[in-house]
Design a protein around this motif. Structure first.
Motif, PDB file in Angstrom:
ATOM      1  N   VAL A 275       4.373  15.179 -86.626  1.00 52.58           N
ATOM      2  CA  VAL A 275       5.522  15.831 -86.844  1.00 52.58           C
ATOM      3  C   VAL A 275       5.754  16.152 -88.550  1.00 52.58           C
ATOM      4  CG1 VAL A 275       8.213  14.897 -86.841  1.00 52.58           C
ATOM      5  CG2 VAL A 275       6.681  14.097 -85.098  1.00 52.58           C
ATOM      6  N   PRO A 276       5.955  17.292 -88.550  1.00 51.89           N
ATOM      7  CA  PRO A 276       6.045  17.810 -90.090  1.00 51.89           C
ATOM      8  C   PRO A 276       7.011  16.988 -90.965  1.00 51.89           C
ATOM      9  CG  PRO A 276       6.421  19.683 -88.542  1.00 51.89           C
ATOM     10  CD  PRO A 276       6.514  18.386 -87.781  1.00 51.89           C
ATOM     11  N   GLY A 277       6.287  16.404 -92.027  1.00 50.21           N
ATOM     12  CA  GLY A 277       7.057  15.611 -93.091  1.00 50.21           C
ATOM     13  C   GLY A 277       7.111  14.035 -92.696  1.00 50.21           C
TER      14      GLY A 277
ATOM     15  N   VAL B 297       9.148  11.236 -79.720  1.00 49.19           N
ATOM     16  CA  VAL B 297       8.643  11.044 -80.860  1.00 49.19           C
ATOM     17  C   VAL B 297       8.456   9.361 -80.883  1.00 49.19           C
ATOM     18  CG1 VAL B 297       8.849  11.175 -83.467  1.00 49.19           C
ATOM     19  CG2 VAL B 297       9.371  12.909 -82.096  1.00 49.19           C
ATOM     20  N   VAL B 298       7.302   8.997 -81.021  1.00 41.64           N
ATOM     21  CA  VAL B 298       6.780   7.500 -81.013  1.00 41.64           C
ATOM     22  C   VAL B 298       6.957   7.037 -82.625  1.00 41.64           C
ATOM     23  CG1 VAL B 298       5.657   5.682 -80.244  1.00 41.64           C
ATOM     24  CG2 VAL B 298       5.699   7.644 -78.810  1.00 41.64           C
ATOM     25  N   LEU B 299       7.798   5.934 -82.859  1.00 48.63           N
ATOM     26  CA  LEU B 299       8.163   5.519 -84.241  1.00 48.63           C
ATOM     27  C   LEU B 299       7.177   4.374 -84.430  1.00 48.63           C
ATOM     28  CD1 LEU B 299      12.038   5.777 -84.258  1.00 48.63           C
ATOM     29  CD2 LEU B 299      10.419   7.412 -85.249  1.00 48.63           C
ATOM     30  N   GLY B 300       6.939   3.603 -83.528  1.00 53.54           N
ATOM     31  CA  GLY B 300       6.318   2.448 -83.558  1.00 53.54           C
ATOM     32  C   GLY B 300       5.829   1.782 -82.347  1.00 53.54           C
ATOM     33  N   ALA B 301       4.836   0.638 -82.516  1.00 50.77           N
ATOM     34  CA  ALA B 301       4.418   0.127 -81.121  1.00 50.77           C
ATOM     35  C   ALA B 301       5.100  -0.661 -80.552  1.00 50.77           C
ATOM     36  CB  ALA B 301       3.161  -0.691 -81.551  1.00 50.77           C
TER      37      ALA B 301
ATOM     38  N   ARG C  49       4.279  12.774 -81.811  1.00 52.06           N
ATOM     39  CA  ARG C  49       5.054  13.315 -81.001  1.00 52.06           C
ATOM     40  C   ARG C  49       4.198  13.514 -79.617  1.00 52.06           C
ATOM     41  NH1 ARG C  49       9.530  16.242 -80.813  1.00 52.06           N
ATOM     42  NH2 ARG C  49       9.563  16.538 -82.779  1.00 52.06           N
ATOM     43  N   VAL C  50       4.611  13.086 -78.616  1.00 58.41           N
ATOM     44  CA  VAL C  50       3.947  12.882 -77.436  1.00 58.41           C
ATOM     45  C   VAL C  50       4.117  13.973 -76.449  1.00 58.41           C
ATOM     46  CG1 VAL C  50       2.859  11.443 -75.281  1.00 58.41           C
ATOM     47  CG2 VAL C  50       3.543  10.439 -77.561  1.00 58.41           C
ATOM     48  N   ALA C  51       3.562  14.714 -76.016  1.00 53.15           N
ATOM     49  CA  ALA C  51       3.910  15.861 -74.740  1.00 53.15           C
ATOM     50  C   ALA C  51       2.932  16.063 -73.686  1.00 53.15           C
ATOM     51  CB  ALA C  51       4.248  17.207 -75.597  1.00 53.15           C
ATOM     52  N   TRP C  52       3.389  16.606 -72.643  1.00 56.06           N
ATOM     53  CA  TRP C  52       2.505  16.942 -71.529  1.00 56.06           C
ATOM     54  C   TRP C  52       2.129  18.218 -71.752  1.00 56.06           C
ATOM     55  CZ3 TRP C  52      -0.039  14.423 -68.087  1.00 56.06           C
ATOM     56  CH2 TRP C  52      -0.697  15.341 -67.137  1.00 56.06           C
TER      57      TRP C  52
END
Length: 136
Positions: free
Chosen positions: A67-69, A125-129, A75-78
Motif C-alpha cells: 500500500v503506497p506510503g 487492507v490488513v492493519l494487524g494480526a 493489501r490482500v486481493a484475489w
C-alpha cells in the motif's frame, strides 16, 4: 494433529510470499503480517497466486500488495485467471472480483485480523494480526 502443524503453514506461507506478490517481497515492516495473513488464508483452502506458474499458465489465487506510503500494512486481493476477463462481460468479471474481495475481508475478519474499513468489494487492507481493544 502434530504440534508443528502451525509451523508447516508458516513455512508454506514464507515460501509463497514473494510468488504471491507480483511486486516482490513486502516491506520488511510488513513481512511478518504478510506471512500470517497468507498462512491463515491457505489454512482455509485458498491457494496463493504463483507468479512463476502464471507466466506459463492461467492461474488464480491470493495476491498480496504493498500500500503506497504505508510500509506496515498489506493489501490482500484475489487474482482471477486473466484469461477469464476476456471471456466474460466486464461487469460480470468486476462483480466476481468484488465478491472474492468481500469473501477475503470476511474470512480475515472472522480470524480476527484487523481490517481497515473500506467499501464493500474492495480488496481489504490488513492493519494487524489482531484488532487492538481500543479500535473496536
Amino acid at each position: 494433529m502434530s504440534s508443528d502443524r502451525g509451523d508447516w503453514w508458516q513455512r508454506r506461507a514464507e515460501y509463497f510470499l514473494a510468488l504471491a506478490n507480483p511486486e516482490g517481497d513486502p516491506p520488511v515492516e510488513a513481512r511478518e503480517l504478510a506471512v500470517e495473513v497468507l498462512a491463515a488464508l491457505m489454512r482455509v483452502g485458498l491457494p496463493p497466486f504463483n507468479i512463476e506458474v502464471a507466466a506459463d499458465k492461467n492461474t488464480s489465487g491470493i495476491t498480496l500488495a504493498r500500500v503506497p506510503g504505508r510500509s506496515t500494512v498489506v493489501r490482500v486481493a484475489w487474482q482471477q485467471d486473466p484469461a477469464a476477463e476476456g471471456r466474460m462481460l466486464a461487469e460480470r468479471w468486476q462483480a466476481q472480483q468484488a465478491a472474492m474481495n468481500q469473501a477475503l475481508r470476511s474470512i480475515l475478519s472472522i480470524q480476527e485480523f484487523w481490517i481497515e474499513d473500506g467499501p464493500l468489494g474492495e480488496a481489504p487492507v490488513v492493519l494487524g494480526a489482531a484488532r487492538p481493544p481500543s479500535a473496536s
